[in-house]
Write a protein that holds these residues in place. Structure first.
Motif, PDB file in Angstrom:
ATOM      1  N   ASP A   1       2.559   3.545   9.097  1.00  0.00           N
ATOM      2  CA  ASP A   1       2.609   2.652  10.259  1.00  0.00           C
ATOM      3  C   ASP A   1       1.377   2.931  11.114  1.00  0.00           C
ATOM      4  O   ASP A   1       1.122   4.087  11.477  1.00  0.00           O
ATOM      5  CB  ASP A   1       3.879   2.908  11.075  1.00  0.00           C
ATOM      6  CG  ASP A   1       3.976   1.969  12.271  1.00  0.00           C
ATOM      7  OD1 ASP A   1       4.376   0.816  12.080  1.00  0.00           O
ATOM      8  OD2 ASP A   1       3.619   2.410  13.396  1.00  0.00           O
ATOM      9  N   PRO A   2       0.561   1.913  11.447  1.00  0.00           N
ATOM     10  CA  PRO A   2      -0.697   2.165  12.179  1.00  0.00           C
ATOM     11  C   PRO A   2      -0.489   2.889  13.496  1.00  0.00           C
ATOM     12  O   PRO A   2      -1.228   3.823  13.824  1.00  0.00           O
ATOM     13  CB  PRO A   2      -1.273   0.761  12.379  1.00  0.00           C
ATOM     14  CG  PRO A   2      -0.658  -0.068  11.292  1.00  0.00           C
ATOM     15  CD  PRO A   2       0.709   0.496  11.082  1.00  0.00           C
ATOM     16  N   VAL A   3       0.504   2.476  14.284  1.00  0.00           N
ATOM     17  CA  VAL A   3       0.725   3.103  15.591  1.00  0.00           C
ATOM     18  C   VAL A   3       1.190   4.542  15.417  1.00  0.00           C
ATOM     19  O   VAL A   3       0.677   5.475  16.050  1.00  0.00           O
ATOM     20  CB  VAL A   3       1.745   2.281  16.409  1.00  0.00           C
ATOM     21  CG1 VAL A   3       2.038   2.979  17.737  1.00  0.00           C
ATOM     22  CG2 VAL A   3       1.220   0.872  16.648  1.00  0.00           C
ATOM     23  N   ALA A   4       2.183   4.734  14.544  1.00  0.00           N
ATOM     24  CA  ALA A   4       2.700   6.083  14.322  1.00  0.00           C
ATOM     25  C   ALA A   4       1.640   6.997  13.717  1.00  0.00           C
ATOM     26  O   ALA A   4       1.551   8.185  14.052  1.00  0.00           O
ATOM     27  CB  ALA A   4       3.927   6.027  13.415  1.00  0.00           C
ATOM     28  N   THR A   5       0.816   6.444  12.829  1.00  0.00           N
ATOM     29  CA  THR A   5      -0.262   7.240  12.243  1.00  0.00           C
ATOM     30  C   THR A   5      -1.236   7.701  13.311  1.00  0.00           C
ATOM     31  O   THR A   5      -1.698   8.855  13.307  1.00  0.00           O
ATOM     32  CB  THR A   5      -0.993   6.431  11.163  1.00  0.00           C
ATOM     33  OG1 THR A   5      -0.075   6.099  10.116  1.00  0.00           O
ATOM     34  CG2 THR A   5      -2.158   7.212  10.578  1.00  0.00           C
TER      35      THR A   5
END
Length: 532
Positions: free
Chosen positions: A95-99
């Motif tokens: 996930d881009p945000v979580a990453t």
């Protein structure tokens, strides 16, 4: 929490260093796929985590298992910037945000670990100035011994296979070792041929032509194993050593030179089947089978319709050499020959591996905007292609000399030098007797074709993979033109009167390419830096 059908654990943001943060996330199984029951599949292990990171599409290089094992152990080792990105993507469930959140947390935790280690080293040095506590020293020594034992136990014990041993011949020690060994072998065979009396022998063919068939006159043995093959092996060694220890650690950025060497070793291990296939072909077929069919059977039973050369002199000159001595000498020579050609094809495999590895690194860093990195990448491509070009020239020259000797045996020339001079004079003075030749079975024609094709395939692969950029287009065109001319020379040997003129031009261009593989573009790197 669940993200992309994986178990997501938010970054704790509790001030932990990398070791504490990593142990917590790995034990919880952050980023692991959910099981059939909808619960996390369990904690991470070094093997599972290394496999998960290596399976990320944009991570063409992967991560070494030993690097991941160091993350799990209680030691001073942290994590590189490049691996923080992949670990954050794993814990962030793609996930881009979580990453992004995990990347920030891992970077901060790594900074805390570095600061803590520096502080502990300063504190340890000041305490050592006080009266030593023998119990504390003994406990610390015992813990270090246990940690070293655990680390050694965690490392996979691998026995060096054929691929790794073959690569070590090119990359370990001096680049002169392997060429010197090949040169020493052919020099020893030359001495033996002189001792047994087949170094300089002539025989009268059925049509009355006197042929020079001495061992020291065999161009496919003397020039190949004394000149071209040693140069080829030296060029491959230079490329492998430079790529493994200089170019790759600078471009890969996978945690330092040790991690880069481990990744290169995995690439070599993946080519194990290729090394074994080449070994079987060279030893069993090019060595044993060819010796039995071309030398042993004709010496014992006669026949075979093969041209008389130094390996079959006992048939026509039993007073010069006996059959048992001839069998022993040819057996030793063919054993040496098949091992040398295994080294040749192993070198081509290593050339292919280096080109493919460089291409994958470039593809993985395609979107990287670092101007300095892109310049280093372009310089590495140009240097690798120049070395591949030099090896290609030498490979085609090897095939050319092999076919020249084979064609000479079927021609009307008294020795290979006068045959080439006679072909040249046939154009100048229109001699008509150059085309007289015997019809023999010429297995060297086939083996030389395999050498030429294999060499050109590696060069073509490098030109396609590394020559996509406009900066390499001009030098690649020049390299390709020289290789094409050399291949044409090889194919047209003894095909028409005057082929030696084209051969001489090709040899001159080949010598120029070997001396200056940049083909007059010494300032290519400097000019291309402005483009970047």
């Amino acid at each position: 929490m669940i993200k992309n059908e994986k178990y997501f654990l938010p970054p704790p943001r509790d001030g932990s260093d990398f070791k504490e943060l990593f142990k917590q996330a790995a034990a919880a199984g952050a980023g692991r796929p959910l099981g059939d029951d909808g619960f996390p599949a369990g904690p991470w292990t070094p093997e599972l985590l290394a496999e998960a990171i290596s399976q990320i599409d944009s991570n063409r290089i992967g991560v070494d298992l030993r690097t991941v094992q160091l993350w799990f152990q209680d030691n001073d080792k942290g994590i590189s910037t490049a691996n923080i990105r992949w670990l954050a993507r794993t814990f962030g469930c793609d996930d881009p945000v979580a990453t992004g959140e995990w990347q920030v947390e891992l970077s901060t935790a790594q900074s805390r670990l570095s600061a803590k280690r520096r502080g502990s080293k300063r504190g340890g040095s000041s305490n050592e100035l006080e009266v030593p506590d023998m119990a504390r020293i003994a406990a610390a020594t015992e813990s270090r011994v246990e940690l070293a034992a655990d680390t050694d136990a965690a490392k996979p014990r691998q026995r060096l296979g054929l691929a790794r041993r073959s690569e070590a011949l090119f990359s370990q020690g001096s680049p002169l070792n392997l060429p010197a060994s090949v040169f020493a072998g052919i020099a020893a065979l030359g001495f033996l041929s002189y001792i047994i009396g087949i170094h300089n022998v002539k025989y009268i063919r059925a049509d009355g032509i006197v042929k020079q068939v001495g061992f020291l006159w065999a161009a496919n043995w003397i020039f190949v194993f004394m000149v071209f093959l040693p140069l080829f092996l030296a060029a491959v060694s230079e490329l492998v050593i430079a790529w493994k220890h200089e170019e790759r650690p600078k471009l890969a950025g996978s945690g330092g030179p040790d991690d880069s060497c481990h990744a290169w070793e995995h690439i070599i291990d993946a080519s194990s089947y290729s090394f074994w296939a080449v070994f079987v072909i060279c030893v069993v077929f090019a060595g044993l089978a060819q010796w039995i069919g071309v030398c042993l059977v004709p010496l014992i039973k006669g026949g075979g319709n093969y041209a008389i050369d130094w390996g079959k002199l006992a048939i026509v000159h039993p007073e010069v050499i006996s059959v048992p001595v001839e069998i022993a000498f040819t057996g030793l020579a063919y054993l040496y020959m098949c091992l040398c050609f295994y080294l040749f094809f192993a070198g081509l495999i290593l050339l292919y591996a280096a080109v493919d590895d460089l291409w994958k690194i470039g593809e993985a860093s395609k979107n990287r905007q670092d101007v300095g990195f892109q310049r280093d990448l372009h310089e590495a491509r140009l240097r690798v292609m120049r070395r591949v070009f030099r090896c290609t020239v030498l490979g085609v020259l090897i095939a050319t000399v092999m076919k020249l000797q084979s064609s000479y045996l079927a021609s009307s020339g008294t020795n290979i030098v006068t045959w080439l001079v006679s072909d040249l004079s046939s154009v100048l003075y229109q001699h008509a007797d150059v085309g007289n030749r015997f019809s023999y079975r010429l297995p060297t024609h086939y083996s030389s074709l395999l050498v030429a094709i294999s060499t050109c395939v590696v060069f073509l692969y490098g030109a396609v993979r590394l020559g996509a950029g406009s900066q390499l287009r001009v030098p690649l065109w020049k390299m390709s033109a020289i290789v094409a001319l050399l291949v044409a020379n090889y194919l047209l040997i003894d095909a028409f009167p005057g082929f030696s003129i084209l051969l001489a031009v090709g040899v001159l261009l080949a010598m120029y390419g070997l001396i200056d593989p940049g083909l007059g573009r010494a300032s290519e790197l400097g000019n291309d830096q402005r483009v970047s």
